[in-house]
Design an enzyme around this catalytic site. Structure first.
Site, PDB file in Angstrom:
ATOM      1  N   ASP A  13     -13.677  -7.532   7.280  1.00  0.00           N
ATOM      2  CA  ASP A  13     -14.062  -8.711   7.664  1.00  0.00           C
ATOM      3  C   ASP A  13     -13.314  -9.527   8.825  1.00  0.00           C
ATOM      4  OD1 ASP A  13     -12.181  -9.458   5.806  1.00  0.00           O
ATOM      5  OD2 ASP A  13     -12.495 -11.587   5.623  1.00  0.00           O
ATOM      6  N   GLU A  44     -10.652 -10.545   3.260  1.00  0.00           N
ATOM      7  CA  GLU A  44      -9.096 -11.084   3.513  1.00  0.00           C
ATOM      8  C   GLU A  44      -9.328 -12.569   4.444  1.00  0.00           C
ATOM      9  OE1 GLU A  44      -5.416 -11.264   5.924  1.00  0.00           O
ATOM     10  OE2 GLU A  44      -7.367 -11.393   6.518  1.00  0.00           O
TER      11      GLU A  44
HETATM   12  C1  LIG Z   1      -4.311 -17.855   2.725  1.00  0.00           C
HETATM   13  S1  LIG Z   1      -5.709 -16.946   2.983  1.00  0.00           S
HETATM   14  C2  LIG Z   1      -5.734 -16.703   4.789  1.00  0.00           C
HETATM   15  C3  LIG Z   1      -4.924 -16.046   5.522  1.00  0.00           C
HETATM   16  C4  LIG Z   1      -4.411 -16.093   6.868  1.00  0.00           C
HETATM   17  N1  LIG Z   1      -3.987 -14.926   7.212  1.00  0.00           N
HETATM   18  C5  LIG Z   1      -3.921 -14.558   8.443  1.00  0.00           C
HETATM   19  C6  LIG Z   1      -3.035 -13.219   8.847  1.00  0.00           C
HETATM   20  O1  LIG Z   1      -4.161 -15.216   9.346  1.00  0.00           O
HETATM   21  C7  LIG Z   1      -3.399 -16.948   6.655  1.00  0.00           C
HETATM   22  O2  LIG Z   1      -2.031 -16.674   6.802  1.00  0.00           O
HETATM   23  O3  LIG Z   1      -3.719 -18.221   7.069  1.00  0.00           O
HETATM   24 ZN   LIG Z   2      -6.201  -9.259   9.383  1.00  0.00          ZN
HETATM   25 ZN   LIG Z   3      -7.217 -12.545  10.172  1.00  0.00          ZN
END
Ligand SMILES: CSCC[C@H](NC(C)=O)C(=O)O
Ligand SMILES: [Zn+2]
Ligand SMILES: [Zn+2]
Length: 424
Positions: A80, A145
């Protein structure tokens, strides 16, 4: 020469994957799965599709090793991508348009459809060269993800199916590097999404009195800002890396008495709320942060309460910081470092990933994962407008993975191949 190994065909396959609209919240997961399975067929890899949750397929591919008793290698990616504001892009985010510089524009070109396809292209080259893996190599293409991985990685890594793969090391995503040094990540910060709420005495907007909700909340905000500055300063003076401090950022403020024409201007409201995105490095002491939140940021004495929208564990299930060893005591680290060098790349100092990746669900179990996206000399554009990857950078990344996969799949020693904790 095999035409499928020609540059135009390699790039065209990448474009095809990029052109599948797998943006949240309605990713075309089945189109992506069909495409990946067709790639697997053309590579004679075994494939299966698992739906831990209906409508959210995880594609698992297998390249069997000659010694199935050795722990296997898992090459992980998510299918995704985050949504995009299409009209703000120079080229449509699902066009995979290549400009005159060879830059391929697409949502997912850095995060992380590049990596998923590069694994496959590296295997294509290794197969063409006659290479036979000693260890079994798995590839997983997981959903969700970008919305937390609960229906993808979390269920996968906790499954019996995953246990049966006997995985020794996982590669997951890293980040693009603007310099010539690739970045590699041995840990990540845990997201704590905090909401603090103040209540106070409502009253006339013209009166000065104590214990208003706004004043109560502002005192917390002042304290949070001081803490934020102290953390940020350590980065600014070069004492710590981005992922090594506790980041604290306000993401919403909610207060006021609504009226049909906006907000009532002469009433001090009885409630005020703030949302804060906190990221906690694995080396931080979660208890002292909890104490700070309860005593300084949301003290009952100031009529405040707090709750978490999300509070990811900082320690693994054995109570240890979630770290994969990133030095030469971990053979998987050594093999990666040496392979990158052998393929003509340079690796920067290992880092803590500032955001969250699906690898947290694996490290939580005390298992090792390295975050790595072979993207050098490129601006970091994940989740931004005009995300792109240059085609030469993409092709170089395939060579890098070819070297890594070859080294990993040939690694014959056993017993020393758990890279996370001494006890394992
Ligand atoms: C906690 S779920 C969201 C995941 C998202 N990952 C990245 C890599 O941007 C973040 O860190 O906000
Ligand atoms: Zn990613
Ligand atoms: Zn991302």
């Amino acid at each position: 020469l095999d035409p499928t190994l020609s540059t135009p065909e390699i790039i065209s396959r990448f474009q095809q994957y990029l052109q599948i609209n797998t943006a949240q919240p309605n990713p075309q997961y089945y189109e992506a799965a069909d495409f990946l399975i067709s790639q697997a067929k053309s590579l004679s890899l075994e494939s299966q599709t698992i739906e831990f949750v209906k409508g959210k397929p995880l594609v698992l591919l297998k390249w069997p090793g000659t010694n199935p008793h050795l722990p296997s290698i898992l090459l992980y990616s998510h299918t995704d991508v985050v949504p995009s504001e299409d009209h703000k892009w120079t080229h449509h985010p699902f066009s995979a348009h290549i400009d005159e510089k060879g830059n391929i524009y697409a949502r997912g070109s850095q995060d992380m459809k590049c990596v998923g396809m590069q694994y496959l292209e590296a295997i294509r080259r290794l197969k063409a060269s006659g290479f036979q893996p000693l260890r079994t190599v798995y590839l997983s293409f997981a959903p969700d993800e970008e919305i937390g991985g609960h229906d993808g990685a979390e269920k996968f890594y906790e499954s019996k199916l995953f246990d049966d793969l006997n995985v020794g090391i996982v590669l997951d995503e890293g980040l693009a590097s603007p310099s010539e040094n690739y970045r590699a990540f041995y840990a990540e910060r845990s997201p704590w999404w905090l909401v603090i709420k103040a209540i106070g005495t409502p009253g006339h907007g013209a009166r000065l009195y104590d214990n208003t909700a706004m004043e109560n909340l502002l005192k917390s905000i002042e304290s949070i800002r001081r803490f934020r500055a102290s953390q940020f300063d350590m980065i600014k003076v070069g004492l710590k890396g981005e992922g090594e401090v506790i980041s604290v950022n306000m993401v919403f403020l909610k207060a006021g008495t609504p009226s049909p024409t906006g907000f009532v201007m002469n009433v001090q409201p009885s409630e005020a709320e703030a949302g804060i995105d906190i990221r906690v490095p694995p080396t931080a002491d979660p208890e002292s942060l909890e104490k700070r939140i309860a005593e300084e940021w949301a003290p009952i004495a100031r009529n405040m309460t707090f709750s978490f929208k999300q509070k990811a564990p900082v320690h693994d299930k054995f109570g240890k910081p979630m770290l994969t060893k990133a030095d030469r005591s971990n053979p998987w680290w050594t093999l990666l470092e040496d392979a990158v060098h052998k393929a003509g790349g340079k690796l920067g100092k290992p880092e803590i990933f500032p955001g969250a990746t699906d690898a947290r669900y694996l490290r939580r179990r005390g298992l090792p994962a390295i975050g790595f996206s072979p993207i050098a000399n490129t601006p970091l554009l994940l989740h931004e407008h005009d995300e792109f990857l240059n085609q030469d950078v993409y092709l170089k990344g395939i060579e890098i993975y070819e070297a890594i996969i070859k080294a990993y799949a040939s690694f014959a020693e056993r017993g020393t191949d758990k890279g996370s904790r001494d006890e394992l």
